[in-house]
Motif scaffolding. Structure first.
Motif, PDB file in Angstrom:
ATOM      1  N   TRP A 134       0.848  -1.196   0.000  1.00 18.30           N
ATOM      2  CA  TRP A 134       0.000   0.000   0.000  1.00 18.30           C
ATOM      3  C   TRP A 134       0.878   1.240   0.000  1.00 18.30           C
ATOM      4  O   TRP A 134       1.962   1.222   0.574  1.00 18.30           O
ATOM      5  CB  TRP A 134      -0.888   0.021   1.245  1.00 18.30           C
ATOM      6  N   ASP A 135       0.373   2.292  -0.627  1.00 14.12           N
ATOM      7  CA  ASP A 135       1.169   3.520  -0.688  1.00 14.12           C
ATOM      8  C   ASP A 135       0.250   4.743  -0.670  1.00 14.12           C
ATOM      9  O   ASP A 135      -0.625   4.865  -1.527  1.00 14.12           O
ATOM     10  CB  ASP A 135       2.006   3.506  -1.983  1.00 14.12           C
ATOM     11  N   GLY A 141       2.636   1.047  -4.365  1.00 15.16           N
ATOM     12  CA  GLY A 141       1.677   0.093  -3.801  1.00 15.16           C
ATOM     13  C   GLY A 141       0.280   0.520  -4.203  1.00 15.16           C
ATOM     14  O   GLY A 141       0.126   1.529  -4.903  1.00 15.16           O
ATOM     15  N   HIS A 142      -0.710  -0.240  -3.772  1.00 15.97           N
ATOM     16  CA  HIS A 142      -2.083   0.169  -4.077  1.00 15.97           C
ATOM     17  C   HIS A 142      -2.369   1.490  -3.366  1.00 15.97           C
ATOM     18  O   HIS A 142      -1.979   1.666  -2.213  1.00 15.97           O
ATOM     19  CB  HIS A 142      -3.071  -0.888  -3.597  1.00 15.97           C
ATOM     20  N   VAL A 144      -3.841   4.243  -1.119  1.00 15.58           N
ATOM     21  CA  VAL A 144      -4.682   4.289   0.087  1.00 15.58           C
ATOM     22  C   VAL A 144      -5.314   5.665   0.095  1.00 15.58           C
ATOM     23  O   VAL A 144      -4.603   6.667   0.091  1.00 15.58           O
ATOM     24  CB  VAL A 144      -3.843   4.148   1.376  1.00 15.58           C
ATOM     25  N   LEU A 240     -10.323   3.830   0.909  1.00  9.06           N
ATOM     26  CA  LEU A 240      -9.927   2.497   1.376  1.00  9.06           C
ATOM     27  C   LEU A 240     -11.054   1.805   2.150  1.00  9.06           C
ATOM     28  O   LEU A 240     -11.682   2.416   3.011  1.00  9.06           O
ATOM     29  CB  LEU A 240      -8.720   2.638   2.297  1.00  9.06           C
ATOM     30  N   ASP A 244     -10.043  -4.547   3.744  1.00  8.52           N
ATOM     31  CA  ASP A 244      -9.031  -5.065   2.813  1.00  8.52           C
ATOM     32  C   ASP A 244      -7.698  -5.324   3.520  1.00  8.52           C
ATOM     33  O   ASP A 244      -6.813  -5.967   2.960  1.00  8.52           O
ATOM     34  CB  ASP A 244      -8.835  -4.105   1.633  1.00  8.52           C
ATOM     35  N   ASN A 257       0.194  -6.772   5.114  1.00  9.57           N
ATOM     36  CA  ASN A 257      -0.011  -5.502   4.416  1.00  9.57           C
ATOM     37  C   ASN A 257       1.174  -4.610   4.711  1.00  9.57           C
ATOM     38  O   ASN A 257       1.412  -4.252   5.868  1.00  9.57           O
ATOM     39  CB  ASN A 257      -1.286  -4.827   4.915  1.00  9.57           C
ATOM     40  N   LEU A 259       2.861  -1.111   4.311  1.00 11.65           N
ATOM     41  CA  LEU A 259       2.663   0.290   3.934  1.00 11.65           C
ATOM     42  C   LEU A 259       4.006   0.865   3.523  1.00 11.65           C
ATOM     43  O   LEU A 259       4.936   0.929   4.324  1.00 11.65           O
ATOM     44  CB  LEU A 259       2.086   1.097   5.101  1.00 11.65           C
ATOM     45  N   TYR A 444      -8.466  -0.015  -6.502  1.00 13.03           N
ATOM     46  CA  TYR A 444      -8.180   1.362  -6.085  1.00 13.03           C
ATOM     47  C   TYR A 444      -7.364   2.141  -7.118  1.00 13.03           C
ATOM     48  O   TYR A 444      -7.107   3.324  -6.931  1.00 13.03           O
ATOM     49  CB  TYR A 444      -7.393   1.342  -4.763  1.00 13.03           C
TER      50      TYR A 444
END
Ligand SMILES: Nc1ncnc2c1ncn2[C@@H]1O[C@H](COP(=O)(O)OP(=O)(O)OP(=O)(O)O)[C@@H](O)[C@H]1O
Ligand SMILES: [Mg+2]
Length: 535
Positions: A134-135, A141-142, A144, A240, A244, A257, A259, A444
């Motif tokens: 996540w990014d 990342g996906h 957020v 978000l 998830d 996950n 970050l 996303y």
């Protein structure tokens, strides 16, 4: 580099405690050896005995501390790998990029094999953990995202570093948006509503109070800085869905996950506010479950001092409250930081599972930190904790985990087991492949741009009032808007319905807790009084 064994307890020689390890099939413990997961416990390493994190007590939070380069991140990786294997999803901020290696199969290097043998980890085999990246900036990342409405005036004020007066103005802007059904989704909406409020300052004064133009100017300038820092990619939709973060892979392992937080590190406000928002959102979303055989989710906040440095006391109080409240939702929170004094006492008191890597003590302040760290442990008569903290080798730590009914185990000098994933960062190509293969890929990636305050206000024209405003669509998701908002009282959401802000929920929860405590205090007083009389 790494010391070959934990310091033996007084009166015992290390040689008298050989680690018996026998060959066994991959992943299976040998007759005397340990596997990563054993009887509902995560194997951490070996002291004079094997050391474990008990899954049923993993929601009682924890602390990993130690000077730079002493093994904190690898320890985090070791614990995260174990939790994932146990089917527990993990969320961890990757501050330096080196935790990303958990997503790839590690190399069986000699020092790792040696360490595996020393700690009695039979059948040590390298493996990768299932990961989702996540990014906040949406690049590594996906993305957020959260809406401005969801973040709310209080957290935003903190993010923008506003003073009290400026915060008051921001609060007015949110109230006007709410009353006039203007969804605030992204920073452009926020800018638009602030401009609108400035233009209508006179008209709004009687209902909402003074809107000083100097404050407006400051807020706009701060917003610009936030935008330049790239935060505008964080605000917007699709927002978000916090669930998830709570996913398990088809083989039953919990997703880790990660970050991507290397850039966040330079923006401590954004980092701290985001983490608070996330924890609060989780607390709001998850049902009360009480103590469970294993946690629902475990968080690791690396560089945790960023959360606490210069934090106003109101925020510290909230961190402490959240930490206490999320426990019964099955969420464990682990802070990772260099100096144990980085964590305020009220928070530190709630961190039951403790791993202390080496500290240095050159200055009086450092010596103070060592003493304080040593004193947090349940003493071991065989160990001079204060001295051992200074002697610990890389990947070695003082460990005290909660056991039985939740009491801390006697502190032991422990050699931490080697990780199964890679130590160190992954490559860009590896990262891209993992993102493309992730279970949330596509959800996303594209921003959505539904009609919101910016467009509605543009239609109204300069200084436009609510008259003739188009019907605004409801902003999506549960509002977290005024989660700290007992300060401001209840507000209404863009739909006109009262917002079920976390602030109010907190209020209710605290009232309940308070009522329970008060009841038991009163019972105690009555019992005492009765006993006194009967004597
Ligand atoms: N349990 C372990 N088993 C084997 N090697 C280890 C272990 N822990 C640490 N090491 C070795 O020590 C190095 C440094 O560890 P790590 O990156 O975890 O330190 P750190 O405390 O996170 O440092 P920093 O504060 O700079 O982030 C690792 O790259 C690895 O080579
Ligand atoms: Mg580190």
């Amino acid at each position: 580099m790494a010391k070959s064994r934990a310091e033996p307890a007084k009166g015992q020689s290390a040689k008298s405690q050989p680690v018996k390890s026998q060959p066994s099939p991959a992943g299976q413990p040998g007759p005397s050896g340990k596997s990563v997961l054993q009887d509902g416990k995560v194997f951490l390493g070996k002291s004079v005995k094997p050391e474990y994190l008990d899954l049923s007590l993993a929601n009682r939070h924890g602390l990993v501390t130690g000077a730079t380069g002493t093994g904190k991140t690898v320890t985090l990786q070791v614990v995260a790998e174990g939790l994932s294997k146990a089917g527990v999803p993990v969320f961890a901020a990757d501050i330096k990029g080196d935790l990303s290696g958990i997503s790839e199969v590690g190399e069986p290097k000699d020092f790792l094999l040696k360490r595996a043998k020393e700690v009695g980890l039979d059948g040590y085999k390298n493996s990768a953990s299932p990961c989702i990246f996540w990014d906040l900036f949406g690049t590594s990342g996906h993305p957020v995202r959260a809406t401005v409405d969801d973040m709310g005036p209080l957290l935003l004020s903190r993010m923008l570093e506003l003073n009290e007066v400026q915060e008051g103005v921001l609060n007015v802007a949110f109230r006007v948006a709410t009353d006039e059904k203007l969804p605030l989704r992204n920073l452009a909406d926020l800018r638009a509503i602030i401009n609108n409020v400035a233009e209508r300052a006179k008209e709004l004064q009687t209902k909402y109070g003074n809107v000083a133009s100097s404050s407006i100017g400051s807020i706009q300038r701060r917003l610009l800085v936030l935008e330049q820092q790239g935060a505008d990619s964080f605000f917007g939709e699709p927002a978000l869905e916090i669930m998830d973060f709570i996913r398990t892979a088809p083989d039953g392992r919990g997703y880790v996950n990660v970050l991507v937080a290397d850039k966040l590190m330079e923006k401590p406000r954004l980092y701290a506010t985001f983490l608070m928002w996330m924890l609060t959102k989780l607390w709001q979303t998850l049902p009360e479950v009480g103590d469970q055989p294993k946690p629902k989710l475990v968080f690791f906040f690396d560089e945790a001092h960023l959360l606490f440095d210069d934090a106003p006391s109101a925020l510290l109080e909230r961190i402490q409250q959240i930490a206490r409240l999320v426990r019964s939702k099955g969420i464990g929170v682990y802070f990772v930081t260099q100096n144990p004094l980085d964590v305020p006492n009220t928070v530190s008191a709630q961190l039951g599972n403790r791993i202390q890597h080496a500290l240095r003590a050159y200055t009086p302040q450092e010596q103070k930190a060592v003493k304080a760290a040593a004193e947090t442990f349940r003493p071991n008569p065989q160990l001079n904790t204060e001295r051992v903290i200074l002697e610990l080798q890389v990947g070695e730590a003082l460990v005290s985990m909660l056991e039985n009914k939740g009491e801390p185990s006697i502190v032991e000098r422990t050699l931490i087991r080697p990780p199964e994933g890679r130590i160190g960062p992954i490559t860009d190509a590896e990262r891209r492949a993992l993102i493309a293969a992730s279970p949330v890929y596509g959800k996303y990636e594209q921003t959505k741009n539904a009609e919101s305050a910016e467009e509605i206000l543009a239609r109204r024209g300069p200084g436009g009032t609510a008259d003739g405003a188009a019907d605004a669509k409801a902003s999506s998701g549960g509002s977290i808007g005024d989660w700290l908002g007992t300060v401001f009282g209840p507000t209404k959401g863009p739909t006109g319905r009262p917002r079920q802000g976390v602030g109010q929920m907190f209020g209710r929860e605290l009232q309940r807790t308070f009522a329970r405590t008060a009841a038991s205090v009163i019972r105690g007083v009555i019992t005492k009084a009765l006993k006194g009389r009967s004597r």
